[in-house]
Design an enzyme around this catalytic site. Structure first.
Site, PDB file in Angstrom:
ATOM      1  N   GLU A  10       0.588  -1.440  -0.113  1.00  0.00           N
ATOM      2  CA  GLU A  10      -0.221   0.035   0.008  1.00  0.00           C
ATOM      3  C   GLU A  10       0.745   1.276   0.092  1.00  0.00           C
ATOM      4  OE1 GLU A  10      -4.233   1.047   2.255  1.00  0.00           O
ATOM      5  OE2 GLU A  10      -2.658   0.193   3.428  1.00  0.00           O
ATOM      6  N   ASP A  11       1.859   1.241   0.761  1.00  0.00           N
ATOM      7  CA  ASP A  11       2.652   2.449   1.152  1.00  0.00           C
ATOM      8  C   ASP A  11       3.902   2.591   0.513  1.00  0.00           C
ATOM      9  OD1 ASP A  11       0.533   2.916   2.756  1.00  0.00           O
ATOM     10  OD2 ASP A  11       1.801   2.392   4.521  1.00  0.00           O
TER      11      ASP A  11
END
Ligand code: MN
Length: 686
Positions: free
Chosen positions: A52-53
């Site tokens: 996600e990051d």
């Protein structure tokens, strides 16, 4: 390798606390290591935020750690996309279900729980109070109950206490202070009780591990709020836990404890024979001690203890065979912990856990972010009806995840569904019945058609009953005695006469069934032979003022009370014993089966008029103005009312009206006037 990759991927990112970001995934992994989870789970935990990051992509994870780790990381990432909107309890339950439904592997849920646990431990560093509260609320509504359902009590308790500390800081601080002082003053007592138990058990040759354990804050807080008690009124701040070798010993210890101290009534619970839904097993009892305070005592085997602390995770924590004596029906967890093959059995457990959690259901979002639960295979139409029947009836199209779809498209968990309605939509289509899955949608569509068609069906039903009667040479008015009609309606679960007509109209019941039943009831109430009337052979003579009776001149003639003949009716005389002749209408049911020699021909003397009472029965929809309207009609027809009587039953009113008429034609006239009132269903002469 995972730590290396994670550290590199998150390089330069900071948590709100100011620490490097990698601290968080490492802490999550640490929690899972402590729980004894397998290597894949721990690796996935270290990498749980990279998709996600960071710049790391799926192929790199697959290449370095394999498919299994990738699937776990993907699962956690997918769950992160659900945004919980905290509303009513019901919504929380749906979110929990959706959460489990979206997780393909129980280890994904465990990583998510560990992730939440660390985020809650560090919740204080979130920048705003609003975000801290939202995190706490989500935790108490979604994550703590999930941990509880999976039986992981140490995580559940810590999450609950962290919630209390964040959301109710004053209460938490008070509780902690009072608890600390009380606990220290009770420490000696707890120690003495533990010692006493140890001595008693050793004397009996039993080996046990006895400890005193403070209860967690949230459970005390809940007790105070739930039972509206002061802290001082809560006694079981400490539970004494006794862990023994086998189930037999559990009950032995219970006997010893109950012998030494008096058990408090209503506090004994046998969770060994009746485990909790999450497979928790233990004996619980509360005893009054010589120190003037009650203590809760929990007795369990070591295996039960492991399940109690770690729940589904006990499978990874304790690789050796756990030998818990659980009833087979409740034994899913035992199967897990006893099975040899890791992934397979936990997968099976999770699957049956999911089935138990929601049998073949899907969970979709409304445009407002609420979660709606539907049966598997549901369509936008099912969704529309679950929102509101008006939405269903006005539905003309649907969007799923912002794309227009067919109304019979199959929805999946996590879909965002939006219904397009039109206020002038002409209602559902019959085709919809072929593809909707929820019984709610089916019954709402059916009832729409039933209601639409009702007026039409009432008329059709009346006509069908009429035709059926005529084919049998009778009239509906004659066989539909209120008492009999009511018994037919009760038997069929029908409330009103209109509903009966409508049911016949749409084919729910046949006219033959109804007419035959009414005839049968009528026959049961009368004697089954038809009257034969003596033919006039001699001159008719005047008898009384209004009626001519064959042959006889000096008979006392009276009008029968049962059928109240009026001039114009076909009549017959009945020679009663010592009371002269009673004149009946030929159709009077009371004449059926009488001895025929007692019947005598009679006719009206057309020169005479006046003073006959016609009894008319009116069945109508209950309304306050009914009697007024009927009496108005009588006076407009210049027919004096002799009596009027109203009976009401639910939405039905039955009026019996006695009006003075000169002949049958006047009775027929007033009947047709009354029939034209809109609330009136049937009118007939009794
Ligand atoms: Mn995280």
């Amino acid at each position: 390798m995972a730590i290396e990759l994670g550290t590199k991927a998150h390089e330069g990112q900071l948590r709100y606390s100011g620490e490097p970001y990698i601290v968080h995934p490492l802490a999550v992994a640490d929690i899972l290591v402590e729980m004894g989870m397998d290597c894949d789970t721990v690796v996935a935990a270290i990498l749980h935020d990279v998709l996600e990051d960071t710049q790391i992509d799926e192929s790199e994870i697959r290449l370095k750690f394999g498919d299994s780790v990738l699937r776990l990381v993907q699962g956690v990432t997918k769950l992160a996309s659900i945004h919980f909107s905290s509303k009513e309890q019901e919504q929380a339950e749906n979110f929990r279900k959706m959460f489990v439904a979206m997780a393909s592997d129980v280890r994904v849920v465990l990583i998510k729980l560990a992730d939440r646990l660390h985020n809650m431990r560090t919740v204080a560093s979130l920048p705003t109070q609003e975000r801290r509260l939202r995190m706490a609320q989500e935790t108490i509504e979604i994550y703590a109950p999930l941990a509880s359902r999976l039986g992981i009590s140490h995580i559940k308790q810590e999450l609950e206490d962290l919630y209390l500390k964040t959301a109710k800081p004053t209460e938490f601080a008070n509780l902690k202070r009072k608890f600390a002082s009380k606990i220290s003053s009770r420490k000696d007592i707890v120690n003495s009780i533990v010692d006493e138990i140890n001595v008693m058990l050793t004397q009996q040759g039993l080996h046990a591990e006895v400890s005193g354990r403070p209860k967690h804050f949230y459970s005390i807080y809940k007790k105070m709020v739930g039972q509206q008690k002061d802290f001082d009124q809560i006694f079981d701040l400490t539970a004494i836990r006794i862990i023994v070798a086998d189930v037999k010993d559990c009950y032995n210890v219970l006997g010893i404890v109950h012998h030494a101290w008096t058990p408090m009534p209503g506090r004994f619970k046998d969770y060994i024979n009746l485990p909790k839904a999450n497979n928790y097993q233990s004996l619980h009892t509360t005893v009054m001690t010589e120190y003037g305070m009650p203590f809760e005592i929990q007795i369990r085997t070591l295996d039960m203890h492991k399940v109690a602390e770690y729940g589904i995770a006990a499978h990874w924590k304790y690789k050796e065979k756990l030998n818990t004596k659980i009833d087979d029906k409740m034994g899913l967890l035992r199967q897990v912990v006893e099975a040899n093959s890791d992934a397979q059995s936990s997968h099976e457990f999770f699957e049956s856990f999911k089935k138990d959690f929601f049998a073949d259901r899907i969970f979709v979002f409304t445009p407002q972010g609420d979660v709606v639960e539907l049966p598997q295979g549901s369509t936008p139409v099912d969704f529309a009806y679950s929102v509101h029947s008006a939405v269903g009836n006005k539905c003309v199209g649907a969007k799923v995840n912002s794309k227009i779809v067919q109304l019979d498209a199959v929805l999946s968990t996590g879909d965002y569904v939006e219904i397009i309605t039109q206020s002038n939509a002409k209602g559902p289509s019959r085709d919809w019945l072929r593809f909707v899955k929820s019984s709610q949608a089916k019954s709402k569509i059916r009832s729409f058609f039933k209601r639409e068609m009702k007026e039409e069906n009432i008329l059709r039903g009346k006509e069908m009953l009429d035709v059926e009667c005529r084919s049998r040479g009778i009239s509906w008015a004659n066989i539909c005695l209120p008492k009999n009609i009511e018994s037919v309606m009760v038997r069929q679960g029908i409330n009103t006469l209109d509903d009966l007509y409508a049911t016949v109209g749409y084919g729910g019941l046949t006219a033959v069934q109804i007419v035959a039943k009414l005839q049968e009831l009528l026959r049961e109430q009368t004697v089954p032979t038809e009257p034969k009337i003596l033919k006039a052979t001699t001159n008719k003579k005047l008898s009384g003022d209004a009626i001519l009776i064959r042959g006889q001149s000096d008979l006392l003639v009276s009008l029968s009370k049962c059928c109240k003949p009026v001039p114009g009716d076909d009549i017959v005389g009945f020679i009663s014993r010592g009371k002269g002749v009673a004149v009946h209408r030929i159709s009077c049911p009371n004449l059926k089966g009488v001895e025929q020699y007692r019947l005598i021909e009679a006719e009206w003397n057309n020169n005479k008029d006046g003073g006959f009472v016609a009894n008319i029965q009116i069945e109508a929809k209950n309304s306050d103005s009914l009697v007024v309207k009927i009496s108005t009609i009588a006076s407009e027809n210049k027919l004096p009312i002799r009596h009027i009587n109203l009976r009401q039953h639910k939405d039905t009113a039955i009026v019996v009206l006695g009006v003075q008429v000169n002949d049958a034609a006047q009775a027929t006239q007033i009947i047709s006037r009354i029939e034209s009132l809109k609330e009136v269903r049937t009118v007939y002469r009794i």
